[in-house]
Each structure stands twice: as structure tokens, then as C-alpha cells.
Design an enzyme around this catalytic site. Sequence first.
Site, PDB file in Angstrom:
ATOM      1  N   ASP A  42      -2.196   1.463  -2.341  1.00  0.00           N
ATOM      2  CA  ASP A  42      -2.761   2.807  -2.393  1.00  0.00           C
ATOM      3  C   ASP A  42      -3.719   3.014  -1.221  1.00  0.00           C
ATOM      4  OD1 ASP A  42      -3.656   5.277  -3.151  1.00  0.00           O
ATOM      5  OD2 ASP A  42      -4.449   4.643  -5.093  1.00  0.00           O
ATOM      6  N   ASP A  43      -3.321   3.845  -0.266  1.00  0.00           N
ATOM      7  CA  ASP A  43      -4.186   4.168   0.888  1.00  0.00           C
ATOM      8  C   ASP A  43      -4.327   2.998   1.859  1.00  0.00           C
ATOM      9  OD1 ASP A  43      -4.531   6.508  -0.505  1.00  0.00           O
ATOM     10  OD2 ASP A  43      -6.716   6.495  -0.444  1.00  0.00           O
ATOM     11  N   CYS A  82      -1.686  10.890  -2.703  1.00  0.00           N
ATOM     12  CA  CYS A  82      -1.167   9.995  -3.734  1.00  0.00           C
ATOM     13  C   CYS A  82      -0.115  10.597  -4.659  1.00  0.00           C
ATOM     14  CB  CYS A  82      -2.320   9.500  -4.603  1.00  0.00           C
ATOM     15  SG  CYS A  82      -3.719   8.809  -3.705  1.00  0.00           S
ATOM     16  N   LYS A 134      -1.540   2.120 -11.351  1.00  0.00           N
ATOM     17  CA  LYS A 134      -1.835   3.561 -11.242  1.00  0.00           C
ATOM     18  C   LYS A 134      -0.598   4.422 -11.464  1.00  0.00           C
ATOM     19  CE  LYS A 134      -3.166   6.659  -7.420  1.00  0.00           C
ATOM     20  NZ  LYS A 134      -4.067   6.818  -6.255  1.00  0.00           N
ATOM     21  N   HIS A 136      -0.810   8.502 -12.029  1.00  0.00           N
ATOM     22  CA  HIS A 136      -1.218   9.641 -11.192  1.00  0.00           C
ATOM     23  C   HIS A 136      -0.136  10.702 -10.978  1.00  0.00           C
ATOM     24  CE1 HIS A 136      -3.895  11.129  -7.612  1.00  0.00           C
ATOM     25  NE2 HIS A 136      -3.996  11.873  -8.706  1.00  0.00           N
ATOM     26  N   HIS A 221      -7.684   1.815  -2.322  1.00  0.00           N
ATOM     27  CA  HIS A 221      -8.291   3.147  -2.487  1.00  0.00           C
ATOM     28  C   HIS A 221      -9.772   2.964  -2.831  1.00  0.00           C
ATOM     29  CE1 HIS A 221      -8.914   7.210  -4.012  1.00  0.00           C
ATOM     30  NE2 HIS A 221      -7.642   7.531  -3.821  1.00  0.00           N
ATOM     31  N   ASP A 279       1.499   4.241  -0.474  1.00  0.00           N
ATOM     32  CA  ASP A 279       1.853   5.599  -0.922  1.00  0.00           C
ATOM     33  C   ASP A 279       1.547   6.657   0.131  1.00  0.00           C
ATOM     34  OD1 ASP A 279      -0.931   5.491  -1.182  1.00  0.00           O
ATOM     35  OD2 ASP A 279      -0.953   6.688  -3.024  1.00  0.00           O
ATOM     36  N   ASN A 280       0.644   6.331   1.059  1.00  0.00           N
ATOM     37  CA  ASN A 280       0.310   7.244   2.160  1.00  0.00           C
ATOM     38  C   ASN A 280      -0.479   6.445   3.175  1.00  0.00           C
ATOM     39  OD1 ASN A 280      -1.604   8.303  -0.432  1.00  0.00           O
ATOM     40  ND2 ASN A 280      -2.720   7.609   1.380  1.00  0.00           N
ATOM     41  N   LYS A 298      -4.706   9.663   6.147  1.00  0.00           N
ATOM     42  CA  LYS A 298      -4.330  10.243   4.865  1.00  0.00           C
ATOM     43  C   LYS A 298      -4.688  11.736   4.802  1.00  0.00           C
ATOM     44  CE  LYS A 298      -5.562   9.965  -0.036  1.00  0.00           C
ATOM     45  NZ  LYS A 298      -6.258   9.184  -1.071  1.00  0.00           N
TER      46      LYS A 298
HETATM   47 CA    CA Z   1      -2.920   7.032  -1.996  1.00  0.00          CA
END
Ligand code: CA
Length: 472
Positions: A42-43, A82, A134, A136, A221, A279-280, A298
Site C-alpha cells: 500500500d503506497d 487506494c 486491507k 477499502h 501507508h 496499489d499505487n 500518489k
Molecule cells: Ca494506496
Amino acid sequence: MIKRRAFLRMMGSALIGPALPTHILAKNTPTSQPNILIILADDLGFNDLSCQGSKDILTPNIDRIAEGGVSFTDAHPTASVCSPSRAGLLTGRYQHRFGHEANTPPKGFGMDVDEKTLGDSLRSLGYRTGIVGKWHVGNGEEHYPNRRGFDYFYGLRGGSRSYFYNPEKNDRPNDPHAIEFNGKQIKFDGYLTDVLGDKAVEFIESKKQPFFLFLSFTAPHTPMEATEEDLAKFSNIKNKKRRIYAAMVWAMDRAVGKAIKCLEHNGLSDNTIIWFLSDNGGPTSSNSSDNSPLSGFKGIKFEGGIRVPFILNWKNHIKAGSQFDGLTSALDIFPTCVAAAGGNPSKGKPLDGTNLIPFITGNENGSPHQKLYWHKLWFSAMRDGKWKLIYVDTYGYALYNLENDLSEQNNLAEEMLERLEAMKAGLNTWKASMADPLWSEDEYWHEVRGKDHIDLIQGIKTVKKKKKRSGC
Ligand code: CA
């Protein structure tokens, strides 16, 4: 609706991908379906794995996945934030088809319940399905993972939380950031990333196969939280936030290592497909991630927001330690997995991804995609081979040639008018064929991200935020 249906019919034959090669079909009889493990960071920054070239981040276990598999150099999630990115990955369809452009709001909305997830598809093919970490893509009961194709859920509904149990904040009763296990809020001990690694092991070690596990870390994240022990390992990094970030990624890599070792100890390595991606792109200012050599971060449409580390490992099926440079999308994970599981990716709603295996094995030439699209509320982008178009509603268009300008420094919009007009038309046709967004986002992000885009297009290096605001 009429134009949407027409578009779906049109895309049905074009985007689902080529017929499966016979060697894939032959290997995937019901008794030899591969297990599937998708590991989502994540991130994570583009340059923040050792195998991606990082000098200060250490990721020996993720590196091993890359060494035994294929690394994609031009791979992209469907969004630079996300929730919509996850909606694209989980459905194999542009999330714009069902109005999921922005991060899900706290209440009332989530990933369209009429969309089938990869969990749904693999479960129908006999898989035991689980998500650890996660979610989301909706906090409501109708959006709960156990109702969206996953037999097993250990994690949080929301987008981020403390890495430690906190009954005063994230772990208050009915808080969507609390950790839950199959519908029940629970307490946890220790550092969350380690706990997610332990839960992945528990899931893998359950006897029934084949399994599909979506190991969806919250790391790295924000909030920036690491253990003292992990921080001590990176005392050589002087920047405090970068040091915490390195420790968080190190912990994630350790959790990945637990899952990989579990596969090995249980004799499952030879029959498990492993994906690793983010995810990004990295939000460089908030978690000190590094997207170099890409511009941006991001939340925006420069490559730093939408090009991510992307690895596929499948022993005895793809060449170890190889690299694939074709244009690839997280949308491709769905059809690749379903085909490998012996299913038919063409069944059901049209997918926007392509089965990657024929391209990796050389049975199919060229790129899985000639064109890819991104759009969120006020900003859009399009790829057409080496060409990249960016649209900002308060600015207009910028055009880059990624073949010789990967860092998107030279805007060619005024020089390449014919190319610009062709891509504008292509992007607008695609946007018009998608559904309207079902929810929006705080106008704050319109202003901030609009400025971020324009500063980068104009070559302004320093991007100052007016005020701090949490969110992803
Ligand atoms: Ca993310």
C-alpha cells in the site's frame, strides 16, 4: 445505459485476450489447479525494493519472488489512489464501469455488488478464498469481504490505521478501521504487519487446496509507525521519516518471507502463483517513499502515481529472473488467474484485462495492451504505446513520449498536434463510454492535486501543500 452496453459489446472481443495456449489448459485439470497468492503493498514507491534498485531499503524476500519470476517494467494499477485501484484489481474491469472513481466515502457506498470479484470467480472454480489485511472497497455490510467472494477475512474494512492495537482510536467499537475476523471485531497483539504475515501462514496451512489468498498489507501507508527493533536496523538513514519507512517496508518483507517459507515447508511452492505489486505509487511527502526515476506521486497521473513494482512468480511456467517490458495492467491479474485455474475469463461481464501468460512465455508477441486509461473526477491519462497523455481540468492537456522521456519532463503537446488530437479523441471516447461516478471527493483534493499536476507540467520542482489533510 445504451452507450455503455454498446461499448461492452464492442470491447467484449477486443480486450479479453487471446485464446489460452494448450500447455496452460493441459496443466490445469481440476487436480492441478495452482494456488494463488496476491501480495499487495500500500503506497510503496516505485524505487523502494532492492530488486527495483533501492540503495537503502532492504527486501530480500520480495527480491526472491522476483529472482524466481518475471518483473514487469511498464505495469500499472487502474488508479493512483487506494480504493479505485483495488476495485479494478478485484473485478478485472475498469472501476469506471461501475462509478468507482474515487476513494469510498465512510458510509453509503462501496464496490458495486453486481460486480463479480476474483474471489467469486475462483471460489466457483473450487478455490478456498481469503483476504488478510486491507479491504477499502466499502464499509457497509453488503460490501463485506465475506459477501464478496472471500470465505475468510482477517483485516480492516477501511483504508489505513495504526500498526498497533488502540482501543481509544482505531479499535473503538464498530470503527471501520478496527481489525475483524469474519465479521467479529477482535483484539490483536504486536505490530500489525507481523500479525498479517502470521494470519497469511494460518490461512495457507489450512489443508484444503487450491487456495486463493489476497494478502493486502496496510504497509507502508501512513501512519509512520515501526517497531524499535526494525528502526535500529536502519540507523544509517539520517532522514527520520525515511528511516521509519524503511523499517515499515522491512517488516512487510519479513511478513512476505513468512508466507513464502510456509509455501516451501508445505511443498506448495511448485504449484503456487505469486503476484507482488503496489496499489499505487508512493506519496513521497507523506511517507518519504521514492518513485525515481519517475515524476510525481500518489494521487496524480504522472508515472510516479500509476507505475508500480509488479512481479509474477510461477515456478516451471515462466522463466526465472526475467523482465517483461510490455504495457501491463493490474486488470490483467484477474483473467490470468482465472485462466490458470482452468476457468474461462470470457464468461460473465467483459473483462478489461488480458491473460499475461502467453505474452510472458513468448506464445504471443507484443504488449498485452496498446492502450490504457486512467480517470478520476478532474484528472485523466491515457497511454497509446509509448505515448502518454495527461488531462487536468483547470489546465488542459500535456503529452509525453515515455520511450525517451520516462521522467515526463518534456511536454510535447504544442509540437505534436496530430498525436495530441488523436489521443484527446481516444481518451474522451473512452470516458464517454464509462458510467458517471457514484460519489465524489472533497474539493480540497481538486485544488491540491490540480496544482500538483500543473507544477509538474510546468517544471516547478517544489510543491507546497496549503494545509495538512489525512486521506488516501
Ligand atoms: Ca494506496
